[in-house]
Design a protein around this motif. Structure first.
Motif, short mmCIF file in Angstrom:
data_model
loop_
_atom_site.label_atom_id
_atom_site.label_comp_id
_atom_site.label_asym_id
_atom_site.label_seq_id
_atom_site.Cartn_x
_atom_site.Cartn_y
_atom_site.Cartn_z
N ARG A 129 0.83 -1.20 0.00
CA ARG A 129 0.00 0.00 0.00
C ARG A 129 0.87 1.25 0.00
O ARG A 129 1.98 1.25 0.50
N THR A 130 0.30 2.32 -0.53
CA THR A 130 1.00 3.60 -0.53
C THR A 130 0.62 4.37 0.73
O THR A 130 -0.55 4.51 1.06
N VAL A 131 1.63 4.84 1.44
CA VAL A 131 1.40 5.59 2.67
C VAL A 131 1.23 7.07 2.35
O VAL A 131 2.04 7.66 1.62
N THR A 132 0.15 7.66 2.87
CA THR A 132 -0.13 9.08 2.65
C THR A 132 0.01 9.84 3.97
O THR A 132 -0.63 9.48 4.96
N ILE A 133 0.85 10.88 3.98
CA ILE A 133 1.10 11.64 5.21
C ILE A 133 0.62 13.08 4.99
O ILE A 133 1.06 13.75 4.05
N SER A 134 -0.27 13.54 5.87
CA SER A 134 -0.85 14.88 5.68
C SER A 134 -0.05 15.98 6.39
O SER A 134 -0.17 17.16 6.05
N PRO A 139 3.03 9.58 16.56
CA PRO A 139 2.47 8.23 16.38
C PRO A 139 1.90 7.64 17.66
O PRO A 139 1.07 6.72 17.61
N ASP A 140 2.34 8.16 18.82
CA ASP A 140 1.80 7.68 20.09
C ASP A 140 0.30 7.96 20.22
O ASP A 140 -0.41 7.26 20.94
N HIS A 141 -0.18 8.98 19.51
CA HIS A 141 -1.58 9.40 19.62
C HIS A 141 -2.47 8.77 18.55
O HIS A 141 -3.66 9.01 18.53
N TYR A 142 -1.87 7.98 17.66
CA TYR A 142 -2.63 7.42 16.55
C TYR A 142 -3.40 6.16 16.96
O TYR A 142 -2.85 5.27 17.62
N SER A 143 -4.66 6.09 16.52
CA SER A 143 -5.48 4.90 16.74
C SER A 143 -5.34 3.98 15.53
O SER A 143 -4.72 4.35 14.52
N ALA A 144 -5.95 2.80 15.60
CA ALA A 144 -5.92 1.86 14.47
C ALA A 144 -6.51 2.51 13.23
O ALA A 144 -5.98 2.37 12.12
N ASN A 145 -7.59 3.26 13.41
CA ASN A 145 -8.26 3.92 12.28
C ASN A 145 -7.34 4.95 11.62
O ASN A 145 -7.33 5.10 10.39
N ASP A 146 -6.54 5.65 12.43
CA ASP A 146 -5.59 6.64 11.89
C ASP A 146 -4.55 5.97 11.00
O ASP A 146 -4.21 6.48 9.93
N TRP A 147 -4.05 4.82 11.45
CA TRP A 147 -3.03 4.10 10.67
C TRP A 147 -3.64 3.57 9.38
O TRP A 147 -2.99 3.57 8.32
N ILE A 148 -4.90 3.12 9.45
CA ILE A 148 -5.58 2.61 8.25
C ILE A 148 -5.77 3.74 7.23
O ILE A 148 -5.54 3.56 6.03
N GLN A 149 -6.17 4.91 7.73
CA GLN A 149 -6.34 6.07 6.83
C GLN A 149 -5.02 6.48 6.19
O GLN A 149 -4.99 6.99 5.07
N MET A 150 -3.93 6.24 6.90
CA MET A 150 -2.61 6.58 6.36
C MET A 150 -2.24 5.64 5.21
O MET A 150 -1.45 5.99 4.33
#
Length: 428
Positions: A129-134, A139-150
């Motif tokens: 998959r291609t990782v998209t960074i906004s 990263p300590d504050h990221y949830s599973a959903n945040d990583w999936i969106q990335m």
């Protein structure tokens, strides 16, 4: 005169030899000999998390316990098959990965089980998959959903969070973040400028200090008997699935079905001293009626009439095997096309040898339905998939084109005696 002259020469020679010997002795005395270090027999315990073998660099392979030579072999093998592993089945075929090592890593590999599944549409999540960074992020504050969106898959996101928990709830530094197996070198380089983390791990960081601590929140203890507690019961006390299953296996296999004392429970390596003290006031040990129940359950099936080539997963569980052992035995039998002798069963991975010996002494083995071929007639697919023939399949197929004679093919293969003996079990 001559005699006196030679005596003087000899005397000088002796003096020179003494001086030379003294010089060498002084030199040897001043030499720094290398310090002798003894290597511990106990290899370090690996702390594993889910990973995709396509994303690992050399350093990460080393973290998994592979030597430099083995890593080179794995990377060369990956190039040979097209630059990417598409399934666990394909990864397992790399001869640098021993059967024991594969068994250790199998559940953590983020790949489909076999090539057929890899080609189906159901396994798109395993594709790169291609990782998209906004923007900059912690990263300590990221949830599973945040990583999936990335751009990570659901499984990968879960593995990243497990790794953070393993470190003690924080990635600590970019250095530590990079060590996560799920984060490929390419993705790390993309993310690194945006990570709100220190570059280096702090000197006072206690290595994985919180790894073995249990979350105390929402754990409601109650009086319980560890001899009757099931998987869900152990999980309700804060243990993970794997830890809970380990406790049950320790009780049922190592202790023959019951904890006889508090010390027995305390000795289980997944229960820390802190956790044991938390549970201790609530433990009520019975006299292990569990064993009697198991014996009654086993009496439901008359195992003396059961065929080992037809025994079911459910029957193996009933006999006392855990799910992993039962699955391994049936899976191995399926790959072989049936067992030809009872000794083969003892070579199955993940089984309890003592319990297996008991089963072999009780049950029957009917080999009449086991398919056998000559080397010249054996289907190519059968040769390539059979555990005993797959490493020689290409040679057999090559030799039989010009020499359709089994005796000649056996001679050309030049196999080790033990390999040939195993293969002949399945030939006519």
């Amino acid at each position: 005169m001559k005699k006196s002259y030679y005596t003087q020469i000899a005397g000088l020679g002796i003096v020179l030899l003494i001086l030379l010997a003294f010089k060498n002795y002084s030199k040897a005395e001043s030499e720094n000999f290398p310090e002798i270090k003894f290597i511990s027999e106990n290899s370090p315990v690996l702390s594993l998390t889910d990973f995709d073998p396509n994303d690992l660099n050399e350093e990460q392979w080393q973290h998994l316990g592979f030597s430099s030579k083995q890593i080179a072999t794995i990377l060369n093998y990956k190039k040979m098959i097209g630059g990417r592993f598409i399934s666990k089945e394909q990864f397992k075929k790399c001869f640098a990965v021993s059967a024991e090592k594969y068994s250790e890593l199998e559940t953590y590999i983020l790949l489909p089980e076999n090539n057929k599944e890899a080609k189906s549409n159901n396994f798109k999540s395993f594709e790169k998959r291609t990782v998209t960074i906004s923007g900059r992020f912690n990263p300590d504050h990221y949830s599973a959903n945040d990583w999936i969106q990335m751009g990570f898959s659901e499984k990968q996101a879960d593995a990243i969070l497990k790794y953070k928990k393993y470190l003690g709830g924080s990635f600590v530094s970019k250095e530590k973040f990079k060590e996560c197996f799920i984060i490929s070198e390419e993705n790390f380089q993309k993310m690194s400028p945006y990570l709100i983390l220190p570059e280096k791990t702090p000197a006072n960081f206690t290595h994985y200090s919180k790894n073995n601590k249990y979350e105390k929140t929402n754990i409601q203890y109650h009086l319980f008997d560890p001899n009757t507690l099931d998987l869900e019961g152990w999980k309700s006390f804060g243990f993970s699935d794997k830890q809970s299953q380990t406790i049950i296996n320790y009780r049922d296999r190592n202790l023959k079905g019951s904890f006889k004392s508090l010390e027995d429970l305390q000795k289980c390596f997944v229960i820390s001293a802190e956790k044991f003290e938390e549970m201790k006031p609530f433990i009520r040990l019975s006299s292990a009626p569990n064993n009697e129940n198991k014996i009654k359950q086993q009496e439901k099936t008359d195992f003396s009439k059961v065929d080992l080539n037809a025994i079911t997963f459910k029957q193996l569980i009933e006999f006392g095997f855990d799910e992993k052992a039962a699955g391994s035995m049936i899976g191995f039998r399926k790959k072989l096309g049936g067992f030809v002798n009872k000794e083969q069963i003892l070579t199955t991975y993940n089984i309890d040898p003592e319990l297996t010996q008991k089963l072999l002494a009780t049950a029957q083995l009917n080999t009449s339905n086991v398919q056998k071929y000559t080397l010249t007639e054996a289907p190519e697919e059968w040769l390539r998939n059979h555990p005993y023939f797959k490493y020689s399949a290409d040679k057999i197929i090559y030799y039989r084109i010009s020499n359709p004679d089994d005796r000649k093919i056996w001679k050309y293969l030049k196999l080790k005696p033990e390999y040939e003996t195993r293969m002949r079990l399945y030939t006519k």
